[in-house]
Design a protein around this motif. Structure first.
Motif, PDB file in Angstrom:
ATOM      1  N   LEU A  90      46.257  41.835  33.204  1.00  0.00           N
ATOM      2  CA  LEU A  90      46.472  40.839  34.369  1.00  0.00           C
ATOM      3  C   LEU A  90      47.361  41.314  35.513  1.00  0.00           C
ATOM      4  CD1 LEU A  90      46.525  37.249  32.913  1.00  0.00           C
ATOM      5  CD2 LEU A  90      44.825  38.303  34.314  1.00  0.00           C
ATOM      6  N   ARG A  91      48.304  42.185  35.172  1.00  0.00           N
ATOM      7  CA  ARG A  91      49.505  42.804  36.163  1.00  0.00           C
ATOM      8  C   ARG A  91      48.623  44.013  36.742  1.00  0.00           C
ATOM      9  NH1 ARG A  91      52.731  41.605  31.556  1.00  0.00           N
ATOM     10  NH2 ARG A  91      52.493  43.724  31.013  1.00  0.00           N
ATOM     11  N   MET A  92      47.620  44.542  36.491  1.00  0.00           N
ATOM     12  CA  MET A  92      46.872  45.662  37.072  1.00  0.00           C
ATOM     13  C   MET A  92      46.434  45.043  38.533  1.00  0.00           C
ATOM     14  SD  MET A  92      44.706  47.746  34.228  1.00  0.00           S
ATOM     15  CE  MET A  92      43.579  46.360  34.174  1.00  0.00           C
ATOM     16  N   GLY A  93      46.498  46.096  39.405  1.00  0.00           N
ATOM     17  CA  GLY A  93      46.385  45.785  40.742  1.00  0.00           C
ATOM     18  C   GLY A  93      44.749  45.664  40.885  1.00  0.00           C
ATOM     19  N   ASP A  94      43.942  45.516  41.905  1.00  0.00           N
ATOM     20  CA  ASP A  94      42.482  45.612  41.835  1.00  0.00           C
ATOM     21  C   ASP A  94      42.018  46.912  42.320  1.00  0.00           C
ATOM     22  OD1 ASP A  94      42.202  42.944  41.564  1.00  0.00           O
ATOM     23  OD2 ASP A  94      42.677  42.321  43.714  1.00  0.00           O
ATOM     24  N   GLY A  95      42.657  47.958  42.497  1.00  0.00           N
ATOM     25  CA  GLY A  95      42.260  49.064  42.973  1.00  0.00           C
ATOM     26  C   GLY A  95      41.927  49.396  44.454  1.00  0.00           C
ATOM     27  N   ASP A  96      42.194  50.606  44.984  1.00  0.00           N
ATOM     28  CA  ASP A  96      41.745  50.771  46.359  1.00  0.00           C
ATOM     29  C   ASP A  96      40.562  51.793  46.684  1.00  0.00           C
ATOM     30  OD1 ASP A  96      42.435  53.287  45.062  1.00  0.00           O
ATOM     31  OD2 ASP A  96      44.131  53.893  46.307  1.00  0.00           O
ATOM     32  N   ASN A  97      39.610  51.747  45.501  1.00  0.00           N
ATOM     33  CA  ASN A  97      38.334  52.022  45.946  1.00  0.00           C
ATOM     34  C   ASN A  97      37.379  51.409  44.924  1.00  0.00           C
ATOM     35  OD1 ASN A  97      38.116  54.017  43.607  1.00  0.00           O
ATOM     36  ND2 ASN A  97      39.520  55.178  44.472  1.00  0.00           N
ATOM     37  N   ASP A  98      36.108  51.595  45.194  1.00  0.00           N
ATOM     38  CA  ASP A  98      35.068  51.095  44.321  1.00  0.00           C
ATOM     39  C   ASP A  98      35.249  51.505  42.855  1.00  0.00           C
ATOM     40  OD1 ASP A  98      34.300  49.680  46.509  1.00  0.00           O
ATOM     41  OD2 ASP A  98      32.475  50.964  46.684  1.00  0.00           O
ATOM     42  N   ALA A  99      35.205  52.857  42.594  1.00  0.00           N
ATOM     43  CA  ALA A  99      35.345  53.236  41.240  1.00  0.00           C
ATOM     44  C   ALA A  99      36.763  52.887  40.459  1.00  0.00           C
ATOM     45  CB  ALA A  99      35.599  54.610  41.143  1.00  0.00           C
ATOM     46  N   VAL A 100      37.755  52.561  41.087  1.00  0.00           N
ATOM     47  CA  VAL A 100      38.854  52.030  40.208  1.00  0.00           C
ATOM     48  C   VAL A 100      38.797  50.606  40.042  1.00  0.00           C
ATOM     49  CG1 VAL A 100      41.424  51.412  40.490  1.00  0.00           C
ATOM     50  CG2 VAL A 100      40.393  53.881  41.234  1.00  0.00           C
ATOM     51  N   ARG A 101      38.190  49.656  41.220  1.00  0.00           N
ATOM     52  CA  ARG A 101      37.859  48.330  41.029  1.00  0.00           C
ATOM     53  C   ARG A 101      37.102  48.059  40.001  1.00  0.00           C
ATOM     54  NH1 ARG A 101      39.121  48.486  46.610  1.00  0.00           N
ATOM     55  NH2 ARG A 101      36.993  49.182  47.327  1.00  0.00           N
ATOM     56  N   LEU A 102      36.072  49.015  39.629  1.00  0.00           N
ATOM     57  CA  LEU A 102      34.935  48.768  38.683  1.00  0.00           C
ATOM     58  C   LEU A 102      35.727  49.024  37.264  1.00  0.00           C
ATOM     59  CD1 LEU A 102      32.173  48.089  37.617  1.00  0.00           C
ATOM     60  CD2 LEU A 102      31.831  50.562  37.811  1.00  0.00           C
ATOM     61  N   ALA A 103      36.454  49.984  37.335  1.00  0.00           N
ATOM     62  CA  ALA A 103      37.097  50.403  36.045  1.00  0.00           C
ATOM     63  C   ALA A 103      38.241  48.972  35.423  1.00  0.00           C
ATOM     64  CB  ALA A 103      38.031  51.780  36.288  1.00  0.00           C
ATOM     65  N   VAL A 104      38.959  48.686  36.601  1.00  0.00           N
ATOM     66  CA  VAL A 104      39.814  47.558  36.363  1.00  0.00           C
ATOM     67  C   VAL A 104      38.916  46.210  35.776  1.00  0.00           C
ATOM     68  CG1 VAL A 104      41.420  45.614  37.457  1.00  0.00           C
ATOM     69  CG2 VAL A 104      41.474  48.158  38.205  1.00  0.00           C
ATOM     70  N   ALA A 105      37.754  45.900  36.498  1.00  0.00           N
ATOM     71  CA  ALA A 105      36.990  44.873  36.182  1.00  0.00           C
ATOM     72  C   ALA A 105      36.313  45.012  34.666  1.00  0.00           C
ATOM     73  CB  ALA A 105      35.907  44.618  36.996  1.00  0.00           C
ATOM     74  N   VAL A 106      36.256  46.098  34.253  1.00  0.00           N
ATOM     75  CA  VAL A 106      35.664  46.348  33.138  1.00  0.00           C
ATOM     76  C   VAL A 106      36.791  46.181  32.099  1.00  0.00           C
ATOM     77  CG1 VAL A 106      34.880  48.222  31.272  1.00  0.00           C
ATOM     78  CG2 VAL A 106      33.625  47.930  33.645  1.00  0.00           C
ATOM     79  N   ARG A 107      37.845  46.710  32.358  1.00  0.00           N
ATOM     80  CA  ARG A 107      39.162  46.408  31.183  1.00  0.00           C
ATOM     81  C   ARG A 107      39.344  44.708  31.258  1.00  0.00           C
ATOM     82  NH1 ARG A 107      40.243  51.252  33.741  1.00  0.00           N
ATOM     83  NH2 ARG A 107      40.764  53.033  32.162  1.00  0.00           N
ATOM     84  N   LEU A 108      39.089  44.114  32.384  1.00  0.00           N
ATOM     85  CA  LEU A 108      39.325  42.562  32.284  1.00  0.00           C
ATOM     86  C   LEU A 108      38.451  42.176  31.418  1.00  0.00           C
ATOM     87  CD1 LEU A 108      40.271  41.992  36.125  1.00  0.00           C
ATOM     88  CD2 LEU A 108      41.852  41.711  34.333  1.00  0.00           C
ATOM     89  N   ALA A 109      37.095  42.462  31.634  1.00  0.00           N
ATOM     90  CA  ALA A 109      35.989  42.169  30.792  1.00  0.00           C
ATOM     91  C   ALA A 109      36.216  42.467  29.310  1.00  0.00           C
ATOM     92  CB  ALA A 109      34.886  42.584  31.119  1.00  0.00           C
ATOM     93  N   ARG A 110      36.777  43.586  28.752  1.00  0.00           N
ATOM     94  CA  ARG A 110      37.117  43.895  27.466  1.00  0.00           C
ATOM     95  C   ARG A 110      38.110  42.690  27.084  1.00  0.00           C
ATOM     96  NH1 ARG A 110      37.275  50.080  28.623  1.00  0.00           N
ATOM     97  NH2 ARG A 110      34.959  50.701  28.391  1.00  0.00           N
TER      98      ARG A 110
END
Length: 124
Positions: A90-110
């Motif tokens: 939850l403390r991770m940022g959203d990311g500054d590009n689409d690839a990072v945003r997707l990686a963060v969202a995948v971790r949240l989904a896990r």
């Protein structure tokens, strides 16, 4: 004159409806299914926000269920470790590009998926 007092946490938690685990799992599957297509950027932002909300609901529910078990219980320790990992995510940022945003969202989904598993196990 009567003074308003806060209700004890246990009572407040008892008044909460149970989490909608099926809906939470469905949200996580949008990113975790073997055939999952990456969502469009605007949909990804909405999904990541939804997953964060699911984690915020699941963390206290899993903690409450885990704390009912003895302190040396292995399922309790596993659930609490998962809670710690979810809080970190939850403390991770959203990311500054689409690839990072997707990686963060995948971790949240896990985390949503794992917390839902622990909730089901501990609530059975």
């Amino acid at each position: 004159m009567q003074h308003a007092t806060a209700r004890p946490a246990a009572t407040a938690e008892a008044d909460q409806p149970p989490p909608d685990i099926a809906a939470m799992r469905a949200s996580a599957r949008r990113l975790l299914a073997d055939d999952a297509e990456p969502p469009a950027p605007d949909e990804l932002s909405t999904l990541a926000l939804l997953l964060r909300g699911h984690i915020n609901v699941l963390v206290p529910a899993v903690e409450t269920a885990a704390r009912r078990l003895p302190k040396d219980d292995i399922p309790r320790a596993c659930a609490m470790a998962c809670v710690g990992e979810a809080r970190m995510r939850l403390r991770m940022g959203d990311g500054d590009n689409d690839a990072v945003r997707l990686a963060v969202a995948v971790r949240l989904a896990r985390s949503v998926s794992a917390l839902a598993d622990h909730y089901d196990t501990l609530s059975a």
